[in-house]
Write a protein that holds these residues in place. Sequence first.
Motif, PDB file in Angstrom:
ATOM      1  N   PRO A 314      23.826  38.140   4.271  1.00 56.54           N
ATOM      2  CA  PRO A 314      24.261  38.054   2.871  1.00 56.54           C
ATOM      3  C   PRO A 314      25.785  38.044   2.801  1.00 56.54           C
ATOM      4  O   PRO A 314      26.470  38.329   3.791  1.00 56.54           O
ATOM      5  CB  PRO A 314      23.674  39.327   2.251  1.00 56.54           C
ATOM      6  N   ASN A 315      26.300  37.731   1.637  1.00 53.72           N
ATOM      7  CA  ASN A 315      27.752  37.683   1.435  1.00 53.72           C
ATOM      8  C   ASN A 315      28.129  38.672   0.349  1.00 53.72           C
ATOM      9  O   ASN A 315      27.803  38.481  -0.817  1.00 53.72           O
ATOM     10  CB  ASN A 315      28.183  36.272   1.055  1.00 53.72           C
ATOM     11  N   PHE A 316      28.812  39.747   0.736  1.00 49.50           N
ATOM     12  CA  PHE A 316      29.225  40.758  -0.226  1.00 49.50           C
ATOM     13  C   PHE A 316      30.721  40.698  -0.509  1.00 49.50           C
ATOM     14  O   PHE A 316      31.245  41.584  -1.171  1.00 49.50           O
ATOM     15  CB  PHE A 316      28.871  42.162   0.298  1.00 49.50           C
ATOM     16  N   GLY A 317      31.418  39.704  -0.010  1.00 46.27           N
ATOM     17  CA  GLY A 317      32.861  39.618  -0.203  1.00 46.27           C
ATOM     18  C   GLY A 317      33.542  39.161   1.066  1.00 46.27           C
ATOM     19  O   GLY A 317      33.014  38.354   1.821  1.00 46.27           O
ATOM     20  N   SER A 318      34.714  39.696   1.328  1.00 42.78           N
ATOM     21  CA  SER A 318      35.456  39.342   2.543  1.00 42.78           C
ATOM     22  C   SER A 318      35.097  40.306   3.663  1.00 42.78           C
ATOM     23  O   SER A 318      35.004  41.522   3.466  1.00 42.78           O
ATOM     24  CB  SER A 318      36.962  39.388   2.272  1.00 42.78           C
ATOM     25  N   VAL A 319      34.889  39.762   4.867  1.00 47.19           N
ATOM     26  CA  VAL A 319      34.507  40.574   6.021  1.00 47.19           C
ATOM     27  C   VAL A 319      35.733  41.296   6.559  1.00 47.19           C
ATOM     28  O   VAL A 319      36.767  40.679   6.839  1.00 47.19           O
ATOM     29  CB  VAL A 319      33.877  39.699   7.117  1.00 47.19           C
ATOM     30  N   TRP A 347      26.464  46.603   6.037  1.00 43.01           N
ATOM     31  CA  TRP A 347      25.114  46.030   6.083  1.00 43.01           C
ATOM     32  C   TRP A 347      24.691  45.797   7.520  1.00 43.01           C
ATOM     33  O   TRP A 347      25.482  45.349   8.359  1.00 43.01           O
ATOM     34  CB  TRP A 347      25.098  44.710   5.325  1.00 43.01           C
ATOM     35  N   TRP A 348      23.412  46.101   7.816  1.00 49.55           N
ATOM     36  CA  TRP A 348      22.840  45.795   9.123  1.00 49.55           C
ATOM     37  C   TRP A 348      21.325  45.737   9.025  1.00 49.55           C
ATOM     38  O   TRP A 348      20.736  46.148   8.023  1.00 49.55           O
ATOM     39  CB  TRP A 348      23.283  46.830  10.166  1.00 49.55           C
ATOM     40  N   ARG A 349      20.718  45.210  10.067  1.00 48.77           N
ATOM     41  CA  ARG A 349      19.263  45.167  10.173  1.00 48.77           C
ATOM     42  C   ARG A 349      18.802  46.285  11.103  1.00 48.77           C
ATOM     43  O   ARG A 349      19.178  46.299  12.280  1.00 48.77           O
ATOM     44  CB  ARG A 349      18.784  43.816  10.734  1.00 48.77           C
ATOM     45  N   ASP A 350      18.013  47.198  10.553  1.00 47.25           N
ATOM     46  CA  ASP A 350      17.440  48.254  11.363  1.00 47.25           C
ATOM     47  C   ASP A 350      16.057  47.815  11.832  1.00 47.25           C
ATOM     48  O   ASP A 350      15.687  46.650  11.711  1.00 47.25           O
ATOM     49  CB  ASP A 350      17.388  49.565  10.575  1.00 47.25           C
ATOM     50  N   ARG A 351      15.265  48.750  12.320  1.00 50.67           N
ATOM     51  CA  ARG A 351      13.953  48.384  12.869  1.00 50.67           C
ATOM     52  C   ARG A 351      13.023  47.834  11.792  1.00 50.67           C
ATOM     53  O   ARG A 351      12.346  46.832  11.989  1.00 50.67           O
ATOM     54  CB  ARG A 351      13.307  49.604  13.539  1.00 50.67           C
ATOM     55  N   ASP A 352      12.981  48.485  10.635  1.00 46.88           N
ATOM     56  CA  ASP A 352      12.030  48.099   9.583  1.00 46.88           C
ATOM     57  C   ASP A 352      12.705  47.511   8.346  1.00 46.88           C
ATOM     58  O   ASP A 352      12.036  46.844   7.557  1.00 46.88           O
ATOM     59  CB  ASP A 352      11.198  49.313   9.151  1.00 46.88           C
ATOM     60  N   TRP A 353      13.990  47.785   8.136  1.00 47.18           N
ATOM     61  CA  TRP A 353      14.647  47.408   6.896  1.00 47.18           C
ATOM     62  C   TRP A 353      15.911  46.613   7.177  1.00 47.18           C
ATOM     63  O   TRP A 353      16.439  46.644   8.276  1.00 47.18           O
ATOM     64  CB  TRP A 353      15.059  48.642   6.078  1.00 47.18           C
ATOM     65  N   GLU A 354      16.382  45.937   6.128  1.00 51.89           N
ATOM     66  CA  GLU A 354      17.783  45.535   6.060  1.00 51.89           C
ATOM     67  C   GLU A 354      18.466  46.567   5.179  1.00 51.89           C
ATOM     68  O   GLU A 354      18.052  46.787   4.038  1.00 51.89           O
ATOM     69  CB  GLU A 354      17.930  44.131   5.460  1.00 51.89           C
ATOM     70  N   ILE A 355      19.493  47.210   5.687  1.00 51.76           N
ATOM     71  CA  ILE A 355      20.090  48.361   5.003  1.00 51.76           C
ATOM     72  C   ILE A 355      21.491  48.000   4.536  1.00 51.76           C
ATOM     73  O   ILE A 355      22.288  47.438   5.288  1.00 51.76           O
ATOM     74  CB  ILE A 355      20.134  49.587   5.925  1.00 51.76           C
ATOM     75  N   SER A 356      21.763  48.310   3.268  1.00 50.18           N
ATOM     76  CA  SER A 356      23.094  48.124   2.688  1.00 50.18           C
ATOM     77  C   SER A 356      23.576  49.478   2.175  1.00 50.18           C
ATOM     78  O   SER A 356      22.915  50.097   1.335  1.00 50.18           O
ATOM     79  CB  SER A 356      23.075  47.119   1.544  1.00 50.18           C
ATOM     80  N   VAL A 357      24.704  49.944   2.696  1.00 49.72           N
ATOM     81  CA  VAL A 357      25.334  51.178   2.204  1.00 49.72           C
ATOM     82  C   VAL A 357      26.559  50.740   1.415  1.00 49.72           C
ATOM     83  O   VAL A 357      27.513  50.194   1.973  1.00 49.72           O
ATOM     84  CB  VAL A 357      25.715  52.111   3.360  1.00 49.72           C
ATOM     85  N   ILE A 358      26.516  50.930   0.099  1.00 48.42           N
ATOM     86  CA  ILE A 358      27.509  50.375  -0.821  1.00 48.42           C
ATOM     87  C   ILE A 358      28.265  51.527  -1.471  1.00 48.42           C
ATOM     88  O   ILE A 358      27.655  52.455  -2.032  1.00 48.42           O
ATOM     89  CB  ILE A 358      26.836  49.518  -1.912  1.00 48.42           C
ATOM     90  N   GLY A 359      29.577  51.481  -1.392  1.00 48.17           N
ATOM     91  CA  GLY A 359      30.388  52.539  -1.988  1.00 48.17           C
ATOM     92  C   GLY A 359      31.441  51.997  -2.915  1.00 48.17           C
ATOM     93  O   GLY A 359      32.182  51.077  -2.544  1.00 48.17           O
TER      94      GLY A 359
END
Length: 374
Positions: A314-319, A347-359
């Motif tokens: 996904p694209n959340f802005g500038s890397v 953002w990363w892909r874990d074993r079961d989910w795609e996880i986004s930690v947004i602050g």
Amino acid sequence: AENAVIAIVSFTPVVFVARLVLGFLFALAGISKATARKEFEKTIARYEILPPTGAVLVSLVLPWVEFSVGVLLLIGAFMPLAAAVTAILLFGFIVIAILNAIRGKEPGCGCFGPHWRAREGWLSVAVRDAALLVVAIYLIVSYLLLSHPAPATSLVSIAIGVIFLAIAILIGLPLPTIGAQESTTGAREEVSDRGGGRRRFFRYAAAVAGGTVAGALLDSPSRNLAQAKDTEPSQQVIEHEVKLTSLSEATERAPHPILIPRYVPSDYSLEMVGAFTRGVKEHHVREVILHYGKDAYHRLTIQFSPKREHDSEPNFGSVLSKLMVRGQEAVLWKSFTSRNRIIHTLWWRDRDWEISVIGMNVSENELFAVSQSL
């Protein structure tokens, strides 16, 4: 208020009728002018705005431009472009009408060719075109500018548009002559039936158009209702956001174990557990969202989404950087809100989910610490 505006602008029957109105009028205007180009050229020349060569060029091009956008509007193809061209044409017509009104030119815009000799004043023409311009802008907003655009064109609406196009062509074509009479000079002139025949045709066209529109608007809800009755509730797929009571409820209903953070920044507390669910009976959780907050300017959200089959990120802005989180490669993005507040997303892909930690206004180090503590 924003949701109400979006609901009104995206209301399918309203968009559909707006397309039909504009498309019908432009197709009718275009075919009427194209079949009487010489007379339309004389009408343009009477405006005394363009040189003779300009009047010839406009009489050759404008009718087919109008007819083309009318066809696109009626069948619902290339809608943002068709609506934008329509708006530009209407704005030009308004300017010309106002100029002619100021200069005291004789009424008679030739909007629908020489066979429609309406003697309405220029200001009336400007007001009518302004109303149509509002409709065109409404279509542009519906199809292009909203985050919830109008629905795609269906086969039923295309069929109805084709019917309206046929009616516009039949009305716009010159009526056949019904006989001849001697003029004052002794010559015989052909006479066309521009009275009762045209009025009868209008009545037939209105009946066909009204029945078609009514059938289309009534058919869709009744068909959907019949399909809903024939479908078992467990087979219906309905997605909606719900507020869960606790982390334990989210853990019980989610298809995979939820990772709970052992660390959050100081003064942050869990404010809400949200989820997107599927189905009617079971309400299976498809996506889990944990909302933590400190105040209105400091927010932390952890989102667990189902893993996608494709590999695109996904694209959340500038890397900003790439780093390892829980043994997986993670990407750190930076973006800004409308009020210029900083948003960091890990953002990363874990074993079961795609996880986004947004602050929001959460530092990179704190975001990384929260992610490592999952």
